[in-house]
Design a protein around this motif. Sequence first.
Motif, PDB file in Angstrom:
ATOM      1  N   UNK A  19      -1.793  13.313  -0.178  1.00  0.00           N
ATOM      2  CA  UNK A  19      -0.893  12.429  -0.915  1.00  0.00           C
ATOM      3  C   UNK A  19      -0.162  11.574   0.111  1.00  0.00           C
ATOM      4  N   UNK A  20      -0.218  10.271  -0.012  1.00  0.00           N
ATOM      5  CA  UNK A  20       0.488   9.411   0.919  1.00  0.00           C
ATOM      6  C   UNK A  20       1.918   9.215   0.421  1.00  0.00           C
ATOM      7  N   UNK A  21       2.904   9.368   1.298  1.00  0.00           N
ATOM      8  CA  UNK A  21       4.292   9.166   0.842  1.00  0.00           C
ATOM      9  C   UNK A  21       4.496   7.710   0.436  1.00  0.00           C
ATOM     10  N   UNK A  22       5.337   7.483  -0.530  1.00  0.00           N
ATOM     11  CA  UNK A  22       5.528   6.132  -1.035  1.00  0.00           C
ATOM     12  C   UNK A  22       6.802   5.540  -0.470  1.00  0.00           C
ATOM     13  N   UNK A  23       6.715   4.312   0.017  1.00  0.00           N
ATOM     14  CA  UNK A  23       7.870   3.662   0.619  1.00  0.00           C
ATOM     15  C   UNK A  23       8.911   3.352  -0.453  1.00  0.00           C
ATOM     16  N   UNK A  24      10.137   3.665  -0.144  1.00  0.00           N
ATOM     17  CA  UNK A  24      11.238   3.173  -0.961  1.00  0.00           C
ATOM     18  C   UNK A  24      11.590   3.995  -2.181  1.00  0.00           C
ATOM     19  N   UNK A  25      10.730   4.971  -2.533  1.00  0.00           N
ATOM     20  CA  UNK A  25      10.994   5.674  -3.790  1.00  0.00           C
ATOM     21  C   UNK A  25      12.162   6.641  -3.643  1.00  0.00           C
ATOM     22  N   UNK A  48       0.821  -1.213   0.000  1.00  0.00           N
ATOM     23  CA  UNK A  48       0.000   0.000   0.000  1.00  0.00           C
ATOM     24  C   UNK A  48       0.849   1.254   0.000  1.00  0.00           C
ATOM     25  N   UNK A  49       2.136   1.113   0.268  1.00  0.00           N
ATOM     26  CA  UNK A  49       3.035   2.257   0.187  1.00  0.00           C
ATOM     27  C   UNK A  49       3.056   3.132   1.424  1.00  0.00           C
ATOM     28  N   UNK A  50       2.528   2.655   2.531  1.00  0.00           N
ATOM     29  CA  UNK A  50       2.492   3.501   3.727  1.00  0.00           C
ATOM     30  C   UNK A  50       2.540   2.640   4.984  1.00  0.00           C
ATOM     31  N   UNK A  51       3.469   2.972   5.867  1.00  0.00           N
ATOM     32  CA  UNK A  51       3.692   2.138   7.054  1.00  0.00           C
ATOM     33  C   UNK A  51       2.535   2.246   8.036  1.00  0.00           C
ATOM     34  N   UNK A  52       2.070   3.481   8.264  1.00  0.00           N
ATOM     35  CA  UNK A  52       1.021   3.672   9.278  1.00  0.00           C
ATOM     36  C   UNK A  52      -0.290   3.025   8.847  1.00  0.00           C
ATOM     37  N   UNK A  53      -0.618   3.184   7.584  1.00  0.00           N
ATOM     38  CA  UNK A  53      -1.839   2.545   7.077  1.00  0.00           C
ATOM     39  C   UNK A  53      -1.714   1.037   7.188  1.00  0.00           C
ATOM     40  N   UNK A  54      -0.532   0.523   6.878  1.00  0.00           N
ATOM     41  CA  UNK A  54      -0.308  -0.918   6.989  1.00  0.00           C
ATOM     42  C   UNK A  54      -0.457  -1.367   8.442  1.00  0.00           C
TER      43      UNK A  54
END
Lengths: 162, 345
Positions: free
Chosen positions: A91-97, A35-41
Amino acid sequence: MRGMVSERDLVAVESFEGFYRRAWHEVHRAVAVGVGNVDLANEAVDEAMVRAYERWGEVSGLENPEGWVYRVAMNWARSWLRRLRHRSNLELPEIGVDDPDVVDPRVMSAVHRLTYRHREVVVARYVLGMSEAEMADALGVPKGTVKSRLHRALEVLKEELV
Amino acid sequence: MSLDERVRSTLESAADRVQGHPAGIEVIMRRGLRRRHSRRAGWVVAAAVLVVGFVVLAIPLAPRVDLASARTPVEILADRVVTPEEWEAAGAAVIQCLTDQGMDAEFDADKGAFTVYGADPDTRLDECYGAYMGESVQKVWSDQQADPVAEFELYRSVVECTESRTGVDYGDMTQDSLGFVSTEAHRTINRAFNEAPEVYNSCFDDLTLDADSSMGTIVEEVVSDSQGDARYSVGLGPNQELCAQAGYGFHSQSACGGADIEAVVFQGDGVVALAGYAPSPVAGLTLVFNGDLRRPLQLIPIPGREMYAFGAIETVEVDYVEIEVVDGNGDIIQRFFPSIGSANN
């Protein structure tokens, strides 16, 4: 609380506890990348684990209970994202980009641009290490669907990256 | 390094850097037990009533949502105001719709999130969600789309026409308890379409010709491939209201009568069709697929109105679509998220 729990429940509680400790981080890292987001995960996996505990009699009997939790968490996150996007410009920040320690940020960008369904199978394959049969079982779709989604996802990545 | 190795090593390195913060086993189990026991309590009460028999009055359980009284997406979105009660009722209506299809589902009203268990949960949720909660700021749906009986009658007529021209019986056409086309009827429609697609399409066109011919078409496009036709159109409806329609195969969705920006999107087999209209202060529109793929939209002036029409067909599979509205300086002044209809079942 223990006084209200039957002996059968106690055995179930202990086996769920072991599963939770073993599986939470593994599933969480996959959902976070998906999902690209730690908190949402975080929230999604917590919710999925609550549901797993509610249905532990059934979930514990599955071949791949981690896969079940992964699917439930991804679905929950997806519907939450759907509502969020329709209500705000957040905009949710994207992991790893933008992370210099990630092996190939171009790959991360390309994965984030995949459709949700394609990302779901790519993450299940490469982060959770699931076979096609395990994915079919976890995601509740036929094996043929998993094969075609994975194939299509890799074709898209190939077009972008090669 | 092969693509496979690149993807694996990248995703693993990203995942390794993720730091999660679990709620803790005690919190999880407390929440789970609380939900389990509230369900068990309900059953215990019901059993006690049965056992005791006719002396004890039935203890009122939570009333089932009266689906007929839940406001439709048309009504909810018309004034863009949803009360907490309407929100919960709409969520409950989605759950009921899913349960009626044999799914198990839950709704978190605070977070607006659904969790669905069963076969093909995404498609079922899309259908039920679209029927009872709506997906976007789309104000008015076409009469046909908001009226399940009219939609059923159309498909029943199309199947009858196809059967009369081919001499084949494709099956029964029935409605479900909510008035929509039933699962059995969907199978009949699919059978008719798959076995006689040209006859089916001809019947469909003939039966919808009256509605279409009353529209002054401003812009339209059809793109055909081996799987079906993707199409969009913007024109005037029977009451001279603006209507935008986008579809694939024999499915479509439309939006009519708005005075602000409107758009409809429909996708099938990897093709997306979009149509819409916008008021004239809009200087430019950019279509954004899945947050990344961008396409400028051509604005076509609508004669006699201070409005523009637009449409597009693209070969892409989408999760969501966004339209960026820009002013004369090129600044984004609004983001619009139309709902996505899908022909993929």
